[in-house]
Structure formats: C-alpha cells, structure tokens
Write an enzyme that holds these catalytic residues in place. Structure first.
Site, mmCIF file in Angstrom:
data_model
loop_
_atom_site.group_PDB
_atom_site.id
_atom_site.type_symbol
_atom_site.label_atom_id
_atom_site.label_comp_id
_atom_site.label_asym_id
_atom_site.label_seq_id
_atom_site.Cartn_x
_atom_site.Cartn_y
_atom_site.Cartn_z
ATOM 1 N N GLU A 32 12.646 16.651 -15.292
ATOM 2 C CA GLU A 32 13.042 15.375 -15.916
ATOM 3 C C GLU A 32 12.387 15.162 -17.264
ATOM 4 O OE1 GLU A 32 12.959 12.041 -13.271
ATOM 5 O OE2 GLU A 32 14.741 12.860 -12.320
ATOM 6 N N CYS B 136 17.119 20.995 -3.574
ATOM 7 C CA CYS B 136 16.843 19.744 -4.302
ATOM 8 C C CYS B 136 17.886 19.595 -5.411
ATOM 9 C CB CYS B 136 15.437 19.788 -4.899
ATOM 10 S SG CYS B 136 15.048 18.393 -5.969
HETATM 11 N N1 DGL Z 1 17.102 13.895 -5.296
HETATM 12 C C1 DGL Z 1 15.906 14.420 -4.696
HETATM 13 C C2 DGL Z 1 16.247 15.600 -3.783
HETATM 14 O O1 DGL Z 1 17.263 16.238 -3.932
HETATM 15 C C3 DGL Z 1 14.892 14.837 -5.752
HETATM 16 C C4 DGL Z 1 14.293 13.662 -6.497
HETATM 17 C C5 DGL Z 1 13.511 12.735 -5.609
HETATM 18 O O2 DGL Z 1 12.430 13.116 -5.104
HETATM 19 O O3 DGL Z 1 13.986 11.639 -5.374
HETATM 20 O O4 DGL Z 1 15.509 15.889 -2.880
#
Ligand code: DGL
Length: 271
Positions: free
Chosen positions: A154, A184
């Site tokens: 990010e 992720c």
């Molecule tokens: N969207 C989260 C995931 O895919 C990653 C970002 C977060 O920790 O919220 O696990």
C-alpha cells in the site's frame, strides 16, 4: 440485480478488475471498508461484524450475489454469514468467498506440498489447511503469516520487497513446497516478482487468475441466479473513508479512473 464485491480496503479492486475483465457484461458494486482496514490483525468477532455490515450494505444496493474478495473476511466471517445471517434475512441471495475456489484449484493440480502466504488472521483461522484437508487429505500445508506485505504494497514499497518476501518465503522453501498459494487480496501485485525469484518448479497460485473462471462456472451452474443479474456493464465503487492517496491507489489497482463514493456503514448494532 447486481454483483457485489466486498473487501476490507482497496486490495479487492485487483480481483474486481480481473472479474470485470472476464465478465464485463454484468453490473458490479464494490465496497471497500477503508476506514477500518486492515482486518488481518483483528479478532474473529470484529471481522464477522464488519463483514456482515458490508454485506448488508451491498444487499441494500441491490446485489443478489456477493463475492467476498478479502481472504481474512472469507476465512473468519463467510461461513457464519452463509449459515445464519442469509437464511434468516436474505434467503434468496448468495455470498461466496475466495477460499474454496482457490483450494479447489490447488487440489486439482495434485500438489502434495503447499505453502500458504497470507495475513495473520487468515493463517490463525487455519482455513486453508482445513479446507484442503477435506478435498485432498494427503496434501501437506505449511503456512506463513506476512503482516508486513499489505502495508508495504500500500505504501508503494517495491524496492524493499525482495528481502521481506524472501524472509517470509524461506521457511516455506525449506519444506520443499510444490505450490505457493497467495492468500491475500494484495499479493497478485507481487506475483510476477515472486514467480521470478522462486525455483521454476514451484507453481504460484494467484486468485486473480482463478476466481473469475470459477465465478463464470458458478453462474453457468446457477441459471436462476444468472438470469436475474442485470447486464449493463455498470460499475459503482463505495468506500468508508476517502483520501487523496486512496483515490490514487484505487485508480492504479483498478486500472481506470474511478469515482469512489463515500458511505457510512449505517448499521451500528455492533455488540
Ligand atoms: N484484504 C485482506 C486479505 O485479503 C488484506 C488486508 C487486510 O488485512 O485487511 O486478507
């Protein structure tokens, strides 16, 4: 009726872009809970509550089908939403996650030894080892939590990626994994790097390459759902917080100029 995509933040835009490219005819509504990201380090109870609020918002926006793009939310909240929230409140709507399609793909490839790279929440939930064991009992699964990767990605920290990734991947490589599963939303952005660094015989499974095809199959198998989906190629994007940096990131990750509408998740029944 539209297709909703839910994520803890903006990372889900990477998967949304892949889905919208593969299935451009449908109308999509994206919600990123940018005010409360990251979910990865939060408790299962909080992740459930935030995800439920997000799902309810997308239902109010006329989504009939929702894809939870976030692995952490899929791991910690999806089952409870499917088993208790939907039957009581939205019996004719569906919420799907990214874990099962990914696990099916890994099992199909016949890998005997799989490494999972994910957030702490996803790793602690053990959802990948549990689900893989169900369909491929002999596959060994090794996990590594990578808490620094999301903030690194990010904040545009590409030049520092190599040593950080290498230290996360090292324990998995020692286990002689045949497949590396990127569990992720953000990791597809580093898949090319990772593929370049890993030995060629290790397959890297990235959800942006799997989930669109799985969604297409799902819609073929569920014509009653498919027929109700509107097909005007409309896209809407909602976030719970909005800064100049977020606008830039969203545009970069979705690959197009997009307008982020600011919303408050109205439901405050957090108990
Ligand atoms: N969207 C989260 C995931 O895919 C990653 C970002 C977060 O920790 O919220 O696990």
């Amino acid at each position: 009726m539209k297709i909703g995509l839910f994520d803890s933040g903006l990372g889900g835009l990477i998967l949304t872009r892949a889905i919208a490219r593969a299935l451009p005819q449908y109308d999509y509504v994206y919600l990123g809970d940018t005010q409360r990201v990251p979910y990865g380090n939060r408790s299962p109870e909080t992740i459930y509550e935030f995800t439920r609020q997000g799902v309810d918002f997308l239902f109010r926006k006329k989504c009939r089908l929702i894809i939870v793009a976030c692995n952490t939310a899929s791991a910690e909240a999806l089952r409870k939403i499917q088993r208790t929230h939907l039957p009581h409140n939205y019996p004719d709507r569906r919420v799907l996650g990214v874990i099962i399609p990914t696990v099916e793909e890994v099992a199909r490839s016949g890998a005997r030894s799989v490494g999972v790279l994910a957030t702490l929440g996803t790793v602690n939930s053990r959802v990948y080892p549990k689900e893989l064991k169900k369909i491929s009992p002999r596959t060994k699964v090794y996990q590594e939590a990578a808490p620094l990767l999301v903030p690194l990605i990010e904040s545009g920290g590409r030049q520092w990626a190599k040593p950080i990734l290498q230290s996360y991947l090292k324990p998995l490589l020692k286990k002689r994994i045949q497949t590396l599963l990127l569990g992720c939303t953000h990791y597809p952005l580093y898949k090319t790097k990772i593929r370049r660094w890993l030995p060629k015989n290790i397959r890297v499974v990235s959800q942006d390459e799997i989930v669109p095809g799985k969604l297409r199959d799902y819609l073929k198998r569920h014509p009653e759902m498919e027929h109700r989906l509107s097909k005007k190629s409309r896209r809407e994007f909602y976030v719970t917080d909005r800064t100049a940096a977020m606008k830039q990131l969203a545009q970069k990750w979705f690959g197009k100029r997009i307008h982020l509408k600011l919303v408050q998740l109205a439901d405050t029944s957090f108990t």
